[in-house]
Write a protein that holds these residues in place. Structure first.
Motif, PDB file in Angstrom:
ATOM      1  N   UNK A  42       0.821  -1.068  -0.042  1.00 31.33           N
ATOM      2  CA  UNK A  42       0.047   0.038  -0.033  1.00 31.33           C
ATOM      3  C   UNK A  42       0.831   1.136  -0.018  1.00 31.33           C
ATOM      4  N   UNK A  43       0.455   2.341  -0.773  1.00 29.04           N
ATOM      5  CA  UNK A  43       1.098   3.388  -0.865  1.00 29.04           C
ATOM      6  C   UNK A  43       0.175   4.713  -0.494  1.00 29.04           C
ATOM      7  N   UNK A  44       0.926   5.539   0.330  1.00 30.69           N
ATOM      8  CA  UNK A  44      -0.047   6.768   1.091  1.00 30.69           C
ATOM      9  C   UNK A  44      -1.032   7.462  -0.401  1.00 30.69           C
ATOM     10  N   UNK A  45      -1.989   7.688  -0.252  1.00 29.73           N
ATOM     11  CA  UNK A  45      -2.794   8.302  -1.195  1.00 29.73           C
ATOM     12  C   UNK A  45      -2.483   9.834  -1.057  1.00 29.73           C
ATOM     13  N   UNK A  46      -2.433  10.460  -2.302  1.00 24.85           N
ATOM     14  CA  UNK A  46      -2.106  11.970  -2.156  1.00 24.85           C
ATOM     15  C   UNK A  46      -3.504  12.571  -1.915  1.00 24.85           C
ATOM     16  N   UNK A  47      -3.373  13.543  -0.874  1.00 22.90           N
ATOM     17  CA  UNK A  47      -4.742  14.025  -0.376  1.00 22.90           C
ATOM     18  C   UNK A  47      -5.310  15.006  -1.289  1.00 22.90           C
ATOM     19  N   UNK A  48      -4.962  15.496  -2.309  1.00 23.69           N
ATOM     20  CA  UNK A  48      -5.591  16.305  -3.261  1.00 23.69           C
ATOM     21  C   UNK A  48      -6.589  15.531  -4.027  1.00 23.69           C
ATOM     22  N   UNK A  49      -6.419  14.289  -4.284  1.00 19.96           N
ATOM     23  CA  UNK A  49      -7.462  13.397  -4.595  1.00 19.96           C
ATOM     24  C   UNK A  49      -8.621  13.338  -3.844  1.00 19.96           C
ATOM     25  N   UNK A  50      -8.383  13.555  -2.732  1.00 16.46           N
ATOM     26  CA  UNK A  50      -9.430  13.541  -1.686  1.00 16.46           C
ATOM     27  C   UNK A  50      -9.992  14.729  -1.478  1.00 16.46           C
ATOM     28  N   UNK A  51      -9.425  15.885  -1.588  1.00 12.74           N
ATOM     29  CA  UNK A  51      -9.646  17.269  -1.007  1.00 12.74           C
ATOM     30  C   UNK A  51     -10.473  18.137  -2.395  1.00 12.74           C
ATOM     31  N   UNK A  52     -10.068  17.805  -3.574  1.00 14.50           N
ATOM     32  CA  UNK A  52     -10.460  18.810  -4.378  1.00 14.50           C
ATOM     33  C   UNK A  52     -11.907  18.092  -5.152  1.00 14.50           C
ATOM     34  N   UNK A  53     -12.700  19.207  -5.477  1.00 19.72           N
ATOM     35  CA  UNK A  53     -14.021  18.748  -6.058  1.00 19.72           C
ATOM     36  C   UNK A  53     -13.914  18.855  -7.516  1.00 19.72           C
ATOM     37  N   UNK A  54     -14.837  17.693  -7.981  1.00 21.05           N
ATOM     38  CA  UNK A  54     -15.221  17.680  -9.411  1.00 21.05           C
ATOM     39  C   UNK A  54     -15.681  18.603 -10.056  1.00 21.05           C
ATOM     40  N   UNK A  55     -15.571  18.634 -11.446  1.00 18.08           N
ATOM     41  CA  UNK A  55     -16.126  19.799 -12.211  1.00 18.08           C
ATOM     42  C   UNK A  55     -16.622  18.970 -13.247  1.00 18.08           C
ATOM     43  N   UNK A  56     -18.151  18.828 -13.571  1.00 20.68           N
ATOM     44  CA  UNK A  56     -18.606  18.087 -14.407  1.00 20.68           C
ATOM     45  C   UNK A  56     -19.507  18.873 -15.477  1.00 20.68           C
ATOM     46  N   UNK A  57     -19.424  18.653 -16.644  1.00 21.05           N
ATOM     47  CA  UNK A  57     -20.273  19.542 -17.654  1.00 21.05           C
ATOM     48  C   UNK A  57     -21.036  18.804 -18.879  1.00 21.05           C
ATOM     49  N   UNK A  58     -20.630  17.601 -19.041  1.00 13.78           N
ATOM     50  CA  UNK A  58     -21.557  16.844 -20.177  1.00 13.78           C
ATOM     51  C   UNK A  58     -22.436  16.125 -19.664  1.00 13.78           C
ATOM     52  N   UNK A  59     -23.710  16.483 -19.575  1.00 14.23           N
ATOM     53  CA  UNK A  59     -24.868  15.364 -18.962  1.00 14.23           C
ATOM     54  C   UNK A  59     -25.069  14.134 -19.670  1.00 14.23           C
ATOM     55  N   UNK A  60     -24.379  14.131 -20.815  1.00 12.96           N
ATOM     56  CA  UNK A  60     -24.495  12.957 -21.633  1.00 12.96           C
ATOM     57  C   UNK A  60     -24.106  11.679 -21.030  1.00 12.96           C
ATOM     58  N   UNK A  61     -23.219  11.908 -19.867  1.00 13.36           N
ATOM     59  CA  UNK A  61     -22.668  10.933 -19.396  1.00 13.36           C
ATOM     60  C   UNK A  61     -23.734   9.930 -18.631  1.00 13.36           C
ATOM     61  N   UNK A  62     -24.664  10.654 -18.175  1.00 12.42           N
ATOM     62  CA  UNK A  62     -25.877  10.118 -17.327  1.00 12.42           C
ATOM     63  C   UNK A  62     -26.590   8.958 -18.163  1.00 12.42           C
ATOM     64  N   UNK A  63     -26.316   8.957 -19.502  1.00 14.46           N
ATOM     65  CA  UNK A  63     -26.595   8.127 -20.416  1.00 14.46           C
ATOM     66  C   UNK A  63     -25.832   6.754 -20.794  1.00 14.46           C
ATOM     67  N   UNK A  64     -24.712   6.824 -20.231  1.00 12.86           N
ATOM     68  CA  UNK A  64     -23.481   5.889 -20.409  1.00 12.86           C
ATOM     69  C   UNK A  64     -23.963   4.586 -19.692  1.00 12.86           C
ATOM     70  N   UNK A  65     -24.114   3.497 -20.284  1.00 10.56           N
ATOM     71  CA  UNK A  65     -24.379   2.376 -19.270  1.00 10.56           C
ATOM     72  C   UNK A  65     -23.267   2.023 -18.409  1.00 10.56           C
ATOM     73  N   UNK A  66     -24.007   1.655 -17.144  1.00 11.62           N
ATOM     74  CA  UNK A  66     -22.851   1.290 -16.248  1.00 11.62           C
ATOM     75  C   UNK A  66     -23.486   0.149 -15.383  1.00 11.62           C
ATOM     76  N   UNK A  67     -22.255  -0.541 -14.830  1.00 11.08           N
ATOM     77  CA  UNK A  67     -22.746  -1.762 -13.715  1.00 11.08           C
ATOM     78  C   UNK A  67     -21.954  -1.494 -12.475  1.00 11.08           C
ATOM     79  N   UNK A  68     -22.707  -1.274 -11.327  1.00 16.06           N
ATOM     80  CA  UNK A  68     -22.342  -1.089 -10.126  1.00 16.06           C
ATOM     81  C   UNK A  68     -22.200  -2.536  -9.455  1.00 16.06           C
ATOM     82  N   UNK A  69     -20.950  -2.837  -9.045  1.00 17.19           N
ATOM     83  CA  UNK A  69     -20.823  -4.082  -8.436  1.00 17.19           C
ATOM     84  C   UNK A  69     -20.823  -3.953  -6.828  1.00 17.19           C
ATOM     85  N   UNK A  70     -21.923  -4.533  -6.094  1.00 20.40           N
ATOM     86  CA  UNK A  70     -22.157  -4.386  -4.878  1.00 20.40           C
ATOM     87  C   UNK A  70     -21.533  -5.448  -4.016  1.00 20.40           C
TER      88      UNK A  70
END
Length: 246
Positions: free
Chosen positions: A159-187
């Protein structure tokens, strides 16, 4: 003159590990994907190399860029499947948003697509977050279910320490077409019905479940690390996602 037969191009599967992990975390899954006649490209995100000594300079967009680079390696005509485990859902969602025309399916492994403005922990401090900081909590809460003592030892060792910026920074999304991309959630950590229930109750990390229109939730009971505890079953789910739609 007979028509030239169509040559089917194998799917391009990109595997992105979650916190503390490099491409090595997918080794067992890749071995089983080969049984489905699939090859895969596993990614080590910036700052997650064992010898990286400058994790404080790594940004969330660096992680996004690494995923984008892996997507760009798809052969012409290949069906592209993006697989994201755990916290990798954050940069994976941004990469999907930026390349919605390129990704045919996303497999979310014990995680879910995130929503615009989401950050894992905006208040985290320091440059890196080590596995040791929450290992005991993960173990007590059942995260490690299904792992052997040897696998646990390997996890702690590699295991390697996780860079905290990947935890701290917020995402910015712009293309609502992503909501139609098929996906599988493995629960894995809890059943599919609870995923939906927690999303409706307002759990921020699962909020994307309420937005995406083509999500299938699949139960794979085990702990949070199915790439080690149930690699063959996880590979089969990924192979199903990689198959062309009927």
């Amino acid at each position: 003159m007979s028509a030239t037969p169509t040559v089917e191009v194998p799917a391009h599967v990109v595997l992105v590990p979650g916190f503390w992990l490099g491409a090595w975390a997918w080794d067992d899954v890749i071995a089983h994907l080969s049984e489905h006649h699939l090859t895969a490209l596993a990614v080590t995100l910036p700052g997650l190399e064992a010898d990286d000594d400058d994790r404080g300079s790594v940004t969330l967009l660096d992680h996004v860029g690494a995923i984008e680079a892996a997507l760009a390696r798809a052969p012409q005509g290949a069906r592209t499947v993006l697989v994201a485990h755990s916290g990798a859902a954050v940069p994976a969602t941004v990469a999907l948003d930026r390349h919605v025309d390129q990704v045919e399916h996303v497999v979310w492994v014990d995680t879910a697509p995130v929503v615009d403005g989401y950050a894992i922990d905006p208040n985290v401090t320091g440059d890196e977050h080590a596995l040791s900081a929450q290992y005991d909590e993960e173990l007590a809460e059942g995260s490690m279910e299904g792992l052997t003592e040897e696998q646990l030892a390997t996890f702690r060792e590699r295991a390697v320490p996780q860079p905290t910026s990947s935890m701290r920074e917020a995402v910015s999304l712009h293309d609502d077409r992503r909501l139609n991309v098929p996906g599988t959630i493995v629960c894995t950590s809890f059943p599919a019905a609870e995923y939906r229930s927690y999303a409706k109750q307002g759990m921020p990390f699962l909020a994307g479940i309420l937005q995406y229109r083509k999500l299938e939730l699949v139960d794979l009971p085990t702990g949070h690390w199915p790439m080690w505890s149930r690699p063959a079953d996880l590979a089969a789910i990924i192979a199903d996602a990689a198959a062309p739609p009927e």
